[in-house]
Design a protein around this motif. Structure first.
Motif, short mmCIF file in Angstrom:
data_model
loop_
_atom_site.label_atom_id
_atom_site.label_comp_id
_atom_site.label_asym_id
_atom_site.label_seq_id
_atom_site.Cartn_x
_atom_site.Cartn_y
_atom_site.Cartn_z
N ILE A 28 0.85 -1.19 0.00
CA ILE A 28 0.00 0.00 0.00
C ILE A 28 0.89 1.24 0.00
O ILE A 28 2.05 1.19 0.38
CB ILE A 28 -0.95 0.08 1.21
N ALA A 29 0.31 2.33 -0.45
CA ALA A 29 0.93 3.64 -0.30
C ALA A 29 -0.12 4.53 0.36
O ALA A 29 -1.31 4.33 0.17
CB ALA A 29 1.35 4.20 -1.65
N ILE A 30 0.35 5.48 1.13
CA ILE A 30 -0.55 6.37 1.85
C ILE A 30 -0.34 7.80 1.36
O ILE A 30 0.80 8.26 1.27
CB ILE A 30 -0.30 6.27 3.37
N LYS A 31 -1.45 8.45 1.04
CA LYS A 31 -1.40 9.86 0.65
C LYS A 31 -1.25 10.67 1.94
O LYS A 31 -2.12 10.64 2.81
CB LYS A 31 -2.67 10.27 -0.08
N PHE A 32 -0.14 11.35 2.06
CA PHE A 32 0.09 12.13 3.28
C PHE A 32 -0.78 13.37 3.26
O PHE A 32 -0.85 14.09 2.26
CB PHE A 32 1.57 12.47 3.42
N PHE A 33 -1.44 13.62 4.39
CA PHE A 33 -2.38 14.73 4.50
C PHE A 33 -1.68 16.07 4.27
O PHE A 33 -2.22 16.96 3.65
CB PHE A 33 -3.06 14.71 5.87
N CYS A 34 -0.45 16.18 4.74
CA CYS A 34 0.28 17.44 4.67
C CYS A 34 0.59 17.89 3.25
O CYS A 34 0.57 19.09 2.96
CB CYS A 34 1.57 17.36 5.48
N CYS A 35 0.86 16.96 2.35
CA CYS A 35 1.29 17.34 1.00
C CYS A 35 0.43 16.75 -0.11
O CYS A 35 0.59 17.13 -1.27
CB CYS A 35 2.76 16.98 0.78
#
Length: 107
Positions: A28-35
């Motif tokens: 999995i990959a996670i979309k970071f909230f910050c960027c």
């Protein structure tokens, strides 16, 4: 690129594994909230990310933030947290050990 989405990190393979987490089920990959950019893990984000890590707030858990490296399906945070470490679209197994790090990604 993983399934036409940009996934940044250190030595990222086509199923989103990286140099830090690279077992068969690390997909999995996670979309970071910050960027708003996908990374395979928090260590990749620390290495090549925006430098200001922020977790997904609970009120935004209905947004797509997790990418299945096997099929490219994007899951909402809620879907991911409730999927029992299995992609709801293709049934590929995810690493259940990732739950140990959820506090680094989600409120």
């Amino acid at each position: 690129m993983a399934h036409s989405l940009l996934v940044k990190g250190v030595k990222v393979d086509p199923e989103t594994r990286c140099s830090h987490y690279h077992s068969e089920i690390d997909r999995i990959a996670i979309k970071f909230f910050c960027c708003g950019i996908y990374y395979p893990c928090y260590e990749c984000h620390e290495a090549v990310g925006c430098g200001k890590s922020e977790v997904w707030p609970k009120e935004r858990f209905s947004e797509k933030a997790v990418l299945c490296g096997a099929c490219g399906h994007e899951l909402t945070v809620n879907e991911y947290l409730n999927c029992a470490s299995t992609c709801p679209a293709c049934s590929a197994p995810f690493n259940p050990g990732c739950s140990l790090h959820k506090h680094l990604y989600f409120e």
